[in-house]
Design a protein around this motif. Structure first.
Motif, PDB file in Angstrom:
ATOM      1  N   VAL A  95       1.227  31.405  56.512  1.00  0.00           N
ATOM      2  CA  VAL A  95       1.172  30.846  55.155  1.00  0.00           C
ATOM      3  C   VAL A  95       1.096  29.323  55.224  1.00  0.00           C
ATOM      4  CG1 VAL A  95       2.513  30.515  53.033  1.00  0.00           C
ATOM      5  CG2 VAL A  95       2.290  32.794  54.018  1.00  0.00           C
ATOM      6  N   ALA A  96       1.908  28.709  56.093  1.00  0.00           N
ATOM      7  CA  ALA A  96       1.879  27.246  56.234  1.00  0.00           C
ATOM      8  C   ALA A  96       0.532  26.768  56.746  1.00  0.00           C
ATOM      9  CB  ALA A  96       2.992  26.794  57.178  1.00  0.00           C
ATOM     10  N   MET A  97      -0.050  27.517  57.667  1.00  0.00           N
ATOM     11  CA  MET A  97      -1.352  27.140  58.218  1.00  0.00           C
ATOM     12  C   MET A  97      -2.430  27.200  57.131  1.00  0.00           C
ATOM     13  SD  MET A  97      -3.138  28.579  61.677  1.00  0.00           S
ATOM     14  CE  MET A  97      -3.581  30.160  60.996  1.00  0.00           C
ATOM     15  N   VAL A  98      -2.427  28.264  56.333  1.00  0.00           N
ATOM     16  CA  VAL A  98      -3.411  28.402  55.254  1.00  0.00           C
ATOM     17  C   VAL A  98      -3.204  27.296  54.225  1.00  0.00           C
ATOM     18  CG1 VAL A  98      -4.118  29.881  53.327  1.00  0.00           C
ATOM     19  CG2 VAL A  98      -3.772  30.867  55.601  1.00  0.00           C
ATOM     20  N   TRP A  99      -1.951  27.022  53.884  1.00  0.00           N
ATOM     21  CA  TRP A  99      -1.631  25.986  52.906  1.00  0.00           C
ATOM     22  C   TRP A  99      -2.105  24.622  53.410  1.00  0.00           C
ATOM     23  CZ3 TRP A  99       3.981  24.393  51.262  1.00  0.00           C
ATOM     24  CH2 TRP A  99       3.932  23.474  50.242  1.00  0.00           C
ATOM     25  N   LYS A 120      -4.793  21.969  51.833  1.00  0.00           N
ATOM     26  CA  LYS A 120      -4.456  20.573  51.589  1.00  0.00           C
ATOM     27  C   LYS A 120      -5.423  19.649  52.304  1.00  0.00           C
ATOM     28  CE  LYS A 120      -0.337  19.310  52.683  1.00  0.00           C
ATOM     29  NZ  LYS A 120       1.082  19.059  52.957  1.00  0.00           N
ATOM     30  N   ASP A 121      -5.813  20.013  53.519  1.00  0.00           N
ATOM     31  CA  ASP A 121      -6.745  19.213  54.303  1.00  0.00           C
ATOM     32  C   ASP A 121      -8.108  19.169  53.628  1.00  0.00           C
ATOM     33  OD1 ASP A 121      -7.452  17.592  56.436  1.00  0.00           O
ATOM     34  OD2 ASP A 121      -8.023  19.270  57.726  1.00  0.00           O
ATOM     35  N   LYS A 122      -8.582  20.322  53.138  1.00  0.00           N
ATOM     36  CA  LYS A 122      -9.864  20.358  52.420  1.00  0.00           C
ATOM     37  C   LYS A 122      -9.808  19.489  51.174  1.00  0.00           C
ATOM     38  CE  LYS A 122     -12.034  24.763  53.562  1.00  0.00           C
ATOM     39  NZ  LYS A 122     -12.407  26.082  53.030  1.00  0.00           N
ATOM     40  N   LYS A 123      -8.691  19.576  50.447  1.00  0.00           N
ATOM     41  CA  LYS A 123      -8.531  18.798  49.224  1.00  0.00           C
ATOM     42  C   LYS A 123      -8.515  17.299  49.545  1.00  0.00           C
ATOM     43  CE  LYS A 123      -5.522  18.385  45.201  1.00  0.00           C
ATOM     44  NZ  LYS A 123      -4.297  18.862  44.559  1.00  0.00           N
ATOM     45  N   ALA A 178      -6.380  12.752  58.022  1.00  0.00           N
ATOM     46  CA  ALA A 178      -6.239  12.072  56.723  1.00  0.00           C
ATOM     47  C   ALA A 178      -4.794  12.129  56.247  1.00  0.00           C
ATOM     48  CB  ALA A 178      -7.159  12.722  55.693  1.00  0.00           C
ATOM     49  N   GLU A 179      -4.177  13.288  56.389  1.00  0.00           N
ATOM     50  CA  GLU A 179      -2.790  13.456  55.952  1.00  0.00           C
ATOM     51  C   GLU A 179      -1.858  12.584  56.798  1.00  0.00           C
ATOM     52  OE1 GLU A 179      -0.230  14.927  53.200  1.00  0.00           O
ATOM     53  OE2 GLU A 179      -2.347  15.436  53.294  1.00  0.00           O
ATOM     54  N   TRP A 180      -2.101  12.538  58.102  1.00  0.00           N
ATOM     55  CA  TRP A 180      -1.264  11.735  58.994  1.00  0.00           C
ATOM     56  C   TRP A 180      -1.403  10.258  58.662  1.00  0.00           C
ATOM     57  CZ3 TRP A 180       2.818  11.714  61.742  1.00  0.00           C
ATOM     58  CH2 TRP A 180       3.050  10.737  62.688  1.00  0.00           C
ATOM     59  N   GLN A 181      -2.639   9.781  58.435  1.00  0.00           N
ATOM     60  CA  GLN A 181      -2.846   8.378  58.093  1.00  0.00           C
ATOM     61  C   GLN A 181      -2.124   8.023  56.788  1.00  0.00           C
ATOM     62  OE1 GLN A 181      -4.102   6.118  59.905  1.00  0.00           O
ATOM     63  NE2 GLN A 181      -5.152   7.286  61.478  1.00  0.00           N
ATOM     64  N   ARG A 182      -2.224   8.912  55.822  1.00  0.00           N
ATOM     65  CA  ARG A 182      -1.566   8.684  54.536  1.00  0.00           C
ATOM     66  C   ARG A 182      -0.043   8.625  54.718  1.00  0.00           C
ATOM     67  NH1 ARG A 182      -2.834  13.116  51.435  1.00  0.00           N
ATOM     68  NH2 ARG A 182      -4.967  12.404  51.500  1.00  0.00           N
ATOM     69  N   TYR A 183       0.503   9.542  55.530  1.00  0.00           N
ATOM     70  CA  TYR A 183       1.939   9.580  55.772  1.00  0.00           C
ATOM     71  C   TYR A 183       2.416   8.286  56.435  1.00  0.00           C
ATOM     72  CZ  TYR A 183       6.381  10.902  57.897  1.00  0.00           C
ATOM     73  OH  TYR A 183       7.685  10.934  58.290  1.00  0.00           O
ATOM     74  N   ILE A 184       1.743   7.866  57.502  1.00  0.00           N
ATOM     75  CA  ILE A 184       2.128   6.652  58.222  1.00  0.00           C
ATOM     76  C   ILE A 184       2.009   5.434  57.318  1.00  0.00           C
ATOM     77  CG2 ILE A 184       1.427   5.090  60.089  1.00  0.00           C
ATOM     78  CD1 ILE A 184       2.994   7.474  61.061  1.00  0.00           C
ATOM     79  N   GLN A 185       0.908   5.355  56.572  1.00  0.00           N
ATOM     80  CA  GLN A 185       0.702   4.205  55.696  1.00  0.00           C
ATOM     81  C   GLN A 185       1.772   4.146  54.608  1.00  0.00           C
ATOM     82  OE1 GLN A 185      -3.201   3.966  54.009  1.00  0.00           O
ATOM     83  NE2 GLN A 185      -2.868   1.929  53.180  1.00  0.00           N
ATOM     84  N   THR A 186       2.087   5.276  54.002  1.00  0.00           N
ATOM     85  CA  THR A 186       3.096   5.313  52.947  1.00  0.00           C
ATOM     86  C   THR A 186       4.456   4.894  53.479  1.00  0.00           C
ATOM     87  OG1 THR A 186       1.915   7.111  51.851  1.00  0.00           O
ATOM     88  CG2 THR A 186       4.211   6.803  51.241  1.00  0.00           C
ATOM     89  N   GLN A 187       4.855   5.466  54.613  1.00  0.00           N
ATOM     90  CA  GLN A 187       6.177   5.157  55.168  1.00  0.00           C
ATOM     91  C   GLN A 187       6.274   3.704  55.617  1.00  0.00           C
ATOM     92  OE1 GLN A 187       8.785   7.167  54.907  1.00  0.00           O
ATOM     93  NE2 GLN A 187       7.413   8.594  53.901  1.00  0.00           N
ATOM     94  N   SER A 188       5.255   3.208  56.286  1.00  0.00           N
ATOM     95  CA  SER A 188       5.311   1.821  56.756  1.00  0.00           C
ATOM     96  C   SER A 188       5.220   0.843  55.583  1.00  0.00           C
ATOM     97  CB  SER A 188       4.228   1.548  57.788  1.00  0.00           C
ATOM     98  OG  SER A 188       2.957   1.790  57.256  1.00  0.00           O
TER      99      SER A 188
END
Length: 185
Positions: A159-163, A167-170, A13-23
Motif C-alpha cells: 500500500v505504501a509503495m502504491v501510494w 505521489k511521485d506521479k503527482k 522530487a520528493e527528496w529535494q522538496r523535503y531537504i529544501q523545506t527542512q533546511s
C-alpha cells in the motif's frame, strides 16, 4: 516506518522538496545552529537504529562472524567516504533509498517472524500450525501467529509503495506544469 520513510524519499522530487523545506526552516530561524542540530539528530537517529539492529542480532551471531561483518562494514564506509569526499562521487539518491528501504523492510519482516517464533519457543505465545513451509531466510515459520503479522507488514508495504508511486506521479506532473507555465511567461 523506517522502510516506508526511505521508500518515500526515493522519489528525487520528493527528496529535494523535503531537504529544501527542512533546511529552509532551519535557516529562516536565523541560525546555522538549527541546521547543524537538525543534521546531527538525523544522523544520530540513524546510527541509534543501526546499533539497536546490531544488538538484536549480536546474540545469534558468532563473535568472529560479527567482528568480520563490522570490519567489512568499516572498510566499505571508509572507501565510500573517500570516494564521496575526495573524488567527488555522487550517490544516485533514488537507487540508494530504494535499496535501503528494501533492506529495512526485509529486516523488519525477518525480525517480526524471529521475535514471534522466539516467544513461541519460550512458551510465551501459542503456536497454531499453518499449512505454510518454513523459510529460514525470511524467518517465515509455519504458525499463524508468526505469519499473520508478516502478511500485515507485506500489505502495508505494498500500500505504501502504491501510494508513493501516486505521489511521485503527482509531483512530476506538478513540476511539468510549473515548468510549462514558466516557459509560457
Amino acid at each position: 516506518y523506517m522502510s516506508y520513510w526511505l521508500h518515500s524519499k526515493s522519489s528525487t522530487a520528493e527528496w529535494q522538496r523535503y531537504i529544501q523545506t527542512q533546511s529552509t526552516k532551519a535557516i529562516d530561524k536565523g541560525s546555522l545552529w538549527s541546521l547543524a542540530i537538525l543534521s546531527f539528530l538525523a544522523v544520530f537517529r540513524e546510527g541509534t537504529e543501526t546499533v539497536l539492529f546490531f544488538i538484536g542480532m549480536a546474540s545469534s551471531i558468532k563473535l568472529p562472524t560479527l567482528l568480520t561483518g563490522i570490519a567489512i562494514g568499516l572498510v566499505l564506509l571508509i572507501v565510500l567516504s573517500y570516494l564521496i569526499l575526495k573524488v567527488g562521487l555522487k550517490i544516485p539518491m533514488r537507487p540508494f533509498f530504494l535499496v535501503s528501504s528494501v533492506l529495512m523492510f526485509y529486516l523488519c519482516f525477518k525480525f517480526a517472524g524471529m521475535g514471534i517464533h522466539g516467544l513461541q519457543l519460550a512458551g510465551l505465545l501459542p503456536a497454531t500450525q499453518a499449512p505454510i513451509p518454513t523459510i529460514d531466510f525470511f524467518a517465515v515459520y509455519s504458525t499463524w501467529e508468526s505469519v499473520i503479522p508478516q502478511i500485515i507488514l507485506l500489505i502495508v508495504a505494498v500500500v505504501a509503495m502504491v501510494w508513493n508511486k501516486k505521489k511521485d506521479k503527482k509531483a512530476k506532473l506538478q513540476q511539468t506544469n510549473q515548468g510549462e507555465s514558466k516557459h509560457a511567461l
